[in-house]
Design an enzyme around this catalytic site. Structure first.
Site, PDB file in Angstrom:
ATOM      1  N   ASN A 173      67.160 -68.175  47.274  1.00 19.08           N
ATOM      2  CA  ASN A 173      67.885 -69.031  48.209  1.00 19.08           C
ATOM      3  C   ASN A 173      69.354 -68.652  48.343  1.00 19.08           C
ATOM      4  OD1 ASN A 173      67.775 -70.456  45.410  1.00 19.08           O
ATOM      5  ND2 ASN A 173      69.628 -71.264  46.363  1.00 19.08           N
ATOM      6  N   GLY A 182      72.675 -65.492  47.099  1.00 22.46           N
ATOM      7  CA  GLY A 182      73.093 -64.276  46.407  1.00 22.46           C
ATOM      8  C   GLY A 182      72.182 -63.087  46.613  1.00 22.46           C
ATOM      9  N   TYR A 216      74.078 -65.106  27.863  1.00 19.88           N
ATOM     10  CA  TYR A 216      73.544 -64.358  28.997  1.00 19.88           C
ATOM     11  C   TYR A 216      73.229 -62.916  28.588  1.00 19.88           C
ATOM     12  CZ  TYR A 216      73.743 -61.900  33.547  1.00 19.88           C
ATOM     13  OH  TYR A 216      73.483 -61.107  34.651  1.00 19.88           O
TER      14      TYR A 216
END
Length: 321
Positions: A51, A53, A204
């Site tokens: 949706n 990037g 991350y």
């Protein structure tokens, strides 16, 4: 002279712009999707996090090539907006939205079940969705939220869809990782939120290392099935991945990124390359840089024994749910 005066000085602005131009020229990929005439008519592709990037531009490219594209998104509102935009820009009405929350294993199973029920084939799976900078949070499944979203959810989804991809072969699995995996570590207690340091992008980085390790092991296991599995670094991209960071970090990133970082459209190039380039037919278990070149990942990501153990741990964790 104040800092504001310095940054507004014409000489500084011009010098920075020129340096940024040089950086952009040097990082131009060796492959351009606009000159690639590969068609995906009759092919079905799933893109997670489509949706916004990078994911949205990957889905847009697939739709332009004539594929049946499934946008796997968490937000119905934002997913619907992306759906309408992609259909309008490509004229391809065979683009569809399916909701999934990758941090929730029940949601992943429900999504996969619907795909297996509704779709006759699956030729491309792009594991793109990811988060960074989340505060410490344990999901209802008992997993650390970033690990669930970035690794365990995509791991489970991929394995649930493998049989469909085998029957549709040749098929490709593309996992969007990061060069930051080189700063990651492997500690299986991390999956449950233990022994983690929540500072900048450290969590991350760990998840991105696991992405590559398990993708390589998956490639080994499915080598004779007609499915390829590769991981890719999209580059340092101006996306919403930092939305969970403090405002001052996002502000600094955006200021610097305006001059030096990739746009989401540019960041989509290397994942698209892995998904459609004819020269990669049969290439599997590899890691690609943002310029579409084949490079070696970190030593930990090349440890075959660690890969077997990591994959087995992830299988046990997700099979219980």
């Amino acid at each position: 002279m104040t800092w504001l005066d310095f940054f507004c000085h014409p000489l500084w602005v011009v010098s920075t712009a020129l340096l940024a131009a040089v950086v952009r020229l040097q990082r131009r990929p060796r492959w351009d999707p606009r000159t690639c005439d590969v068609r995906l008519t009759g092919k079905t592709a799933i893109v997670t996090g489509a949706n916004t990037g990078i994911g949205k531009f990957i889905a847009l490219d697939f739709a332009r090539r004539g594929a049946r594209v499934i946008l796997a998104c968490r937000s119905e509102t934002r997913g619907t907006a992306a759906l309408h935009e992609i259909r309008a820009k490509t004229g391809n009405l065979d683009v569809h939205l399916r909701l999934v929350d990758l941090s929730c294993m029940d949601s992943v199973r429900e999504f996969a079940g619907r795909i297996l029920k509704e779709e006759k084939a699956l030729h491309i799976l792009v594991n793109n969705a990811g988060v960074s900078g989340l505060p410490k949070e344990i999901t209802k499944d008992g997993f650390e939220a970033s690990f669930a979203t970035n690794h365990l959810g995509p791991f489970l989804l991929t394995n649930l869809l493998l049989d469909l991809m085998k029957s549709s072969s040749p098929s490709r699995i593309v996992t969007v990782s990061s060069v930051n995996h080189k700063k990651g570590e492997v500690d299986f207690s991390h999956f449950h939120g233990e022994n983690l340091v929540y500072c900048m992008d450290q969590v991350y980085n760990h998840t991105k290392l696991h992405n590559i390790i398990c993708t390589n092991e998956l490639a080994r296991r499915i080598k004779e099935t007609g499915i390829t599995a590769n991981s890719v670094h999209p580059g340092v991209v101006m996306t919403e991945v930092l939305r969970h960071y403090p405002r001052w970090i996002r502000w600094s990133f955006n200021i610097i990124g305006f001059f030096f970082f990739k746009s989401p459209e540019e960041g989509a190039v290397s994942p698209i390359y892995c998904a459609v380039a004819e020269e990669l037919e049969g290439v599997t278990g590899k890691y690609f840089h943002s310029d579409c070149s084949l490079v070696l990942p970190a030593p930990l990501a090349r440890d075959a024994a660690l890969a077997v153990k990591d994959f087995e741990v992830c299988e046990r964790l997700t099979s219980k749910l």
